[in-house]
Design a protein around this motif. Structure first.
Motif, PDB file in Angstrom:
ATOM      1  N   ASP A 283      -9.063  17.466   6.396  1.00  0.00           N
ATOM      2  CA  ASP A 283      -8.930  18.473   7.116  1.00  0.00           C
ATOM      3  C   ASP A 283      -7.144  18.791   6.690  1.00  0.00           C
ATOM      4  O   ASP A 283      -6.086  18.703   6.906  1.00  0.00           O
ATOM      5  N   GLY A 284      -6.561  18.789   5.880  1.00  0.00           N
ATOM      6  CA  GLY A 284      -5.354  18.266   5.046  1.00  0.00           C
ATOM      7  C   GLY A 284      -5.347  16.961   4.465  1.00  0.00           C
ATOM      8  O   GLY A 284      -5.686  15.904   3.698  1.00  0.00           O
ATOM      9  N   PRO A 285      -4.442  16.982   3.130  1.00  0.00           N
ATOM     10  CA  PRO A 285      -4.072  16.010   2.323  1.00  0.00           C
ATOM     11  C   PRO A 285      -3.179  14.378   3.150  1.00  0.00           C
ATOM     12  O   PRO A 285      -3.404  14.354   4.046  1.00  0.00           O
ATOM     13  N   ALA A 286      -4.003  13.388   2.761  1.00  0.00           N
ATOM     14  CA  ALA A 286      -3.305  11.908   2.504  1.00  0.00           C
ATOM     15  C   ALA A 286      -2.366  11.720   3.223  1.00  0.00           C
ATOM     16  O   ALA A 286      -1.130  11.962   2.858  1.00  0.00           O
ATOM     17  N   VAL A 287      -2.133  11.190   4.470  1.00  0.00           N
ATOM     18  CA  VAL A 287      -0.477  10.429   4.505  1.00  0.00           C
ATOM     19  C   VAL A 287      -0.557   9.336   4.341  1.00  0.00           C
ATOM     20  O   VAL A 287      -1.564   8.026   4.810  1.00  0.00           O
ATOM     21  N   ARG A 288       0.433   9.108   3.929  1.00  0.00           N
ATOM     22  CA  ARG A 288      -0.002   7.155   2.944  1.00  0.00           C
ATOM     23  C   ARG A 288       0.633   6.817   4.728  1.00  0.00           C
ATOM     24  O   ARG A 288       1.947   6.693   4.715  1.00  0.00           O
ATOM     25  N   SER A 289       0.857   4.839   4.265  1.00  0.00           N
ATOM     26  CA  SER A 289       0.629   4.079   5.346  1.00  0.00           C
ATOM     27  C   SER A 289       1.448   3.564   4.182  1.00  0.00           C
ATOM     28  O   SER A 289       2.271   2.965   3.776  1.00  0.00           O
TER      29      SER A 289
END
Length: 326
Positions: free
Chosen positions: A152-158
């Motif tokens: 449900d949207g782009p990835a968030v980098r850890s």
């Protein structure tokens, strides 16, 4: 309390350590971070029996075997293995709790055989799903409902370059009812415990690397390991890991007990703090080289920082321990 693994458990751990050492995980981590989700190591872990540990025998597994799961997760942490391994193990527990038909019958044999990579999210404690782009199935446990989920949207980098976290939305309801709520709670406990064991392994690997570095790095004509300030920090790091270790294995022995949530939270809080302390000391001892992408221990340092808050930050778990006290 002193916990001693039996001969089979030690052999299992040694076998995994050899497998992962030969696999060359630093290169795998960098490839995974670049989007190359090669499943060769995943298949090797399945062949070694890692995923079967969370799958019951009636679905082709060997579990649940919580102590062996801790042994496996410790070695996975020691080698900083990328991918949603913990999430797949937790998903097996979640699916098993929903009954033998439906999604359990379809997915549990595939998990045991290493044919399915599964990610898992639960609103509240786990708000984003790990590595959705590498998963065959994403589960969303929301109250008494279990859904398959879609991005449900782009990835968030850890902080860990090999961890990509995705927001997800419910797609198809797979199961519903009180059993789902109970299974989701059990899956959370297994994931938090596995994460704690990973942190112990990460901390031990970082400590070993830092001790070796302190033996060879010279300053003022002497190895830095000869300076008391360095010695004391390394000794404190080892003490923290050794105090956390019995809490992790003690929690594994609590499976089936009403004290399991309390014991898991005590283990996760202690392992998170101990591994984080080792990561800080490792960074201080290595100096600027500890920041560089090319230097392998930097991957371990960043993974510790990411897993410290994965499946519940230390403060959340301490609060759960306090709430369980009479």
């Amino acid at each position: 309390m002193r916990f001693v693994l039996d001969a089979e458990q030690r052999l299992f751990g040694d076998t995994l350590r050899k497998l992962l050492t030969e696999a060359g995980t630093p290169a795998l981590i960098r490839r995974w971070a670049a989007g190359d989700h090669d499943r060769a190591l995943w298949s090797a872990l399945a062949e070694a029996g890692v995923f079967a540990l969370a799958v019951p025998e009636r679905h082709g597994g060997a579990g649940p075997l919580p102590v062996e799961l801790v042994v496996a997760a410790h070695e996975l942490g020691r080698h900083a293995v990328p991918g949603p391994v913990v999430e797949t193990l937790a998903a097996a527990t979640l699916l098993d709790g929903t009954g033998d038909a439906g999604p359990a019958a379809e997915w549990l044999p595939r998990i045991a055989e290493g044919e399915a990579v599964v990610s898992l999210v639960s609103p509240g404690p786990v708000r984003r799903a790990l590595d959705v782009d590498a998963a065959d199935l994403v589960l969303l446990a929301d109250g008494a409902d279990l859904w398959s989920a879609a991005p449900d949207g782009p990835a968030v980098r850890s902080l860990d370059p090999a961890r990509r976290l995705f927001p997800v939305r419910a797609a198809e309801r797979l199961a519903a009812g009180p059993a789902v709520r109970r299974a989701a709670a059990a899956a959370y406990d297994l994931a938090a415990l596995s994460c704690a064991a990973q942190l112990l392994g990460l901390g031990r690997a970082l400590l070993d690397a830092t001790v070796e570095y302190a033996r060879t790095r010279r300053q003022f004509g002497r190895p830095i390991g000869e300076f008391q300030a360095v010695k004391h920090q390394l000794a404190n790091a080892l003490t923290g890991l050794e105090f956390a270790r019995p809490l992790v294995y003690g929690a594994a022995l609590s499976f089936g007990s009403p004290d399991l949530p309390r014991d898991v939270s005590a283990a996760k809080a202690a392992a998170s703090d101990a591994a984080y302390a080792v990561a800080r000391i490792a960074l201080q001892a290595h100096g600027a080289i500890g920041y560089t992408d090319e230097y392998d221990p930097s991957l371990w340092i960043r993974k510790v920082r990411a897993l410290r808050s994965a499946w519940g930050a230390p403060a959340e778990h301490r609060a759960r321990v306090l709430a369980a006290l009479p």
